[in-house]
Scaffold this motif. Structure first.
Motif, PDB file in Angstrom:
ATOM      1  N   GLY A 182     -15.351 -19.668 -25.128  1.00 42.85           N
ATOM      2  CA  GLY A 182     -16.572 -19.419 -24.373  1.00 42.85           C
ATOM      3  C   GLY A 182     -17.255 -20.660 -23.839  1.00 42.85           C
ATOM      4  O   GLY A 182     -18.177 -20.552 -23.018  1.00 42.85           O
ATOM      5  N   ARG A 183     -16.857 -21.826 -24.296  1.00 38.27           N
ATOM      6  CA  ARG A 183     -17.477 -23.051 -23.766  1.00 38.27           C
ATOM      7  C   ARG A 183     -17.156 -23.220 -22.287  1.00 38.27           C
ATOM      8  O   ARG A 183     -16.076 -22.841 -21.833  1.00 38.27           O
ATOM      9  N   GLN A 184     -18.077 -23.818 -21.545  1.00 38.84           N
ATOM     10  CA  GLN A 184     -17.887 -24.058 -20.121  1.00 38.84           C
ATOM     11  C   GLN A 184     -17.998 -25.552 -19.817  1.00 38.84           C
ATOM     12  O   GLN A 184     -18.859 -26.248 -20.360  1.00 38.84           O
ATOM     13  N   VAL A 185     -17.128 -25.995 -18.918  1.00 38.49           N
ATOM     14  CA  VAL A 185     -17.154 -27.372 -18.438  1.00 38.49           C
ATOM     15  C   VAL A 185     -17.058 -27.308 -16.928  1.00 38.49           C
ATOM     16  O   VAL A 185     -16.162 -26.643 -16.387  1.00 38.49           O
ATOM     17  N   GLY A 186     -17.974 -27.993 -16.230  1.00 36.56           N
ATOM     18  CA  GLY A 186     -17.935 -27.928 -14.776  1.00 36.56           C
ATOM     19  C   GLY A 186     -18.678 -29.065 -14.122  1.00 36.56           C
ATOM     20  O   GLY A 186     -19.491 -29.753 -14.745  1.00 36.56           O
ATOM     21  N   ILE A 187     -18.392 -29.243 -12.840  1.00 33.85           N
ATOM     22  CA  ILE A 187     -19.054 -30.260 -12.020  1.00 33.85           C
ATOM     23  C   ILE A 187     -19.404 -29.647 -10.675  1.00 33.85           C
ATOM     24  O   ILE A 187     -18.593 -28.911 -10.094  1.00 33.85           O
ATOM     25  N   VAL A 188     -20.603 -29.955 -10.181  1.00 34.30           N
ATOM     26  CA  VAL A 188     -21.006 -29.593  -8.835  1.00 34.30           C
ATOM     27  C   VAL A 188     -21.216 -30.879  -8.051  1.00 34.30           C
ATOM     28  O   VAL A 188     -21.967 -31.766  -8.493  1.00 34.30           O
ATOM     29  N   SER A 189     -20.551 -30.966  -6.901  1.00 38.22           N
ATOM     30  CA  SER A 189     -20.708 -32.130  -6.034  1.00 38.22           C
ATOM     31  C   SER A 189     -21.588 -31.759  -4.854  1.00 38.22           C
ATOM     32  O   SER A 189     -21.353 -30.743  -4.184  1.00 38.22           O
ATOM     33  N   ARG A 190     -22.601 -32.587  -4.615  1.00 37.98           N
ATOM     34  CA  ARG A 190     -23.481 -32.404  -3.458  1.00 37.98           C
ATOM     35  C   ARG A 190     -23.163 -33.521  -2.466  1.00 37.98           C
ATOM     36  O   ARG A 190     -23.468 -34.683  -2.725  1.00 37.98           O
ATOM     37  N   ASP A 191     -22.534 -33.132  -1.367  1.00 33.59           N
ATOM     38  CA  ASP A 191     -22.097 -34.121  -0.369  1.00 33.59           C
ATOM     39  C   ASP A 191     -21.293 -35.241  -1.019  1.00 33.59           C
ATOM     40  O   ASP A 191     -21.471 -36.431  -0.705  1.00 33.59           O
TER      41      ASP A 191
END
Length: 221
Positions: A182-191
């Protein structure tokens, strides 16, 4: 004594009639001995048959049943990052993410023996792995650094997700890995500037970024 003139004239007329009848009998054309057969009609000429078109066997329609998709997710051996891989047929796409600033998307073919060598078109990254025994084991190399990993088979909602959008003039690209626990790992890139991603709803993929509601969807190779 009576004059014999009228009798002589009568006998002369009878004799002349007999002579004429005799001449007609001898000079008349004989009747044909047999009837002529009517000319036979010419045999009908058969109409030419239309050309026979060669039989054509229709090509089989492509199968509508797509190859099943399988997901694998796991951590690097040093426990600093996560790796998720989606496989479909002989194609694979993988995502490496440390949840802070380091990420890479890689894709490529899967060989019949399970070998895969995936590469990135955005960064100098590659994944070398082997699918065997229900899991993928291998390494991810980004630049001059290498991470070894093991990724076990994942069942939804575990797996790999992605979202892209334009928010307030900025291009957003997000990637998430949901592990089996259930653990989550993520990245959001803005421009192009990476940052840790907020968690998504595992049931719907919904996520709010910069006050904008987006939907992260499963990744299909």
């Amino acid at each position: 004594m009576k004059h014999p003139g009228p009798l002589i004239t009568l006998f002369a007329g009878l004799a002349l009639g007999l002579i004429m009848l005799s001449l007609n009998a001898t000079t008349g054309e004989p009747a044909p001995s047999s009837r002529q057969r009517p000319a036979s009609s010419p045999a009908p000429v058969p109409s030419p048959s239309p050309p026979v078109s060669p039989s054509v066997t229709p090509s089989p329609s492509p199968s509508t049943n797509a190859a099943p998709q399988t997901e694998y997710a796991g951590r690097t051996k040093d426990d600093t990052a996560s790796v998720a891989i989606s496989l479909r047929g002989d194609k694979a796409i993988a995502y490496f993410c440390d949840g802070r600033t380091q990420e890479a998307w890689m894709r490529g073919p899967v060989e019949e023996d399970g070998d895969m060598h995936l590469t990135s078109t955005d960064t100098p990254a590659k994944l070398d792995g082997v699918l065997s025994g229900g899991k993928v084991a291998g390494t991810v190399q980004i630049g001059d650094r290498t991470w070894a990993f093991d990724a076990d088979k994942a069942v939804k909602p575990s797996g790999l997700y992605r979202a892209t959008a334009e928010v307030r003039g900025a291009e957003l690209k997000g990637g998430w890995i949901i592990l089996q626990d259930g653990r989550q790992v993520g990245i959001v890139s803005r421009d192009g500037k990476p940052a840790a991603a907020p968690p998504i709803d595992p049931a719907t993929g919904a996520v709010t970024i910069d006050d904008t509601r987006l939907t992260a969807r499963p990744v299909v190779p």
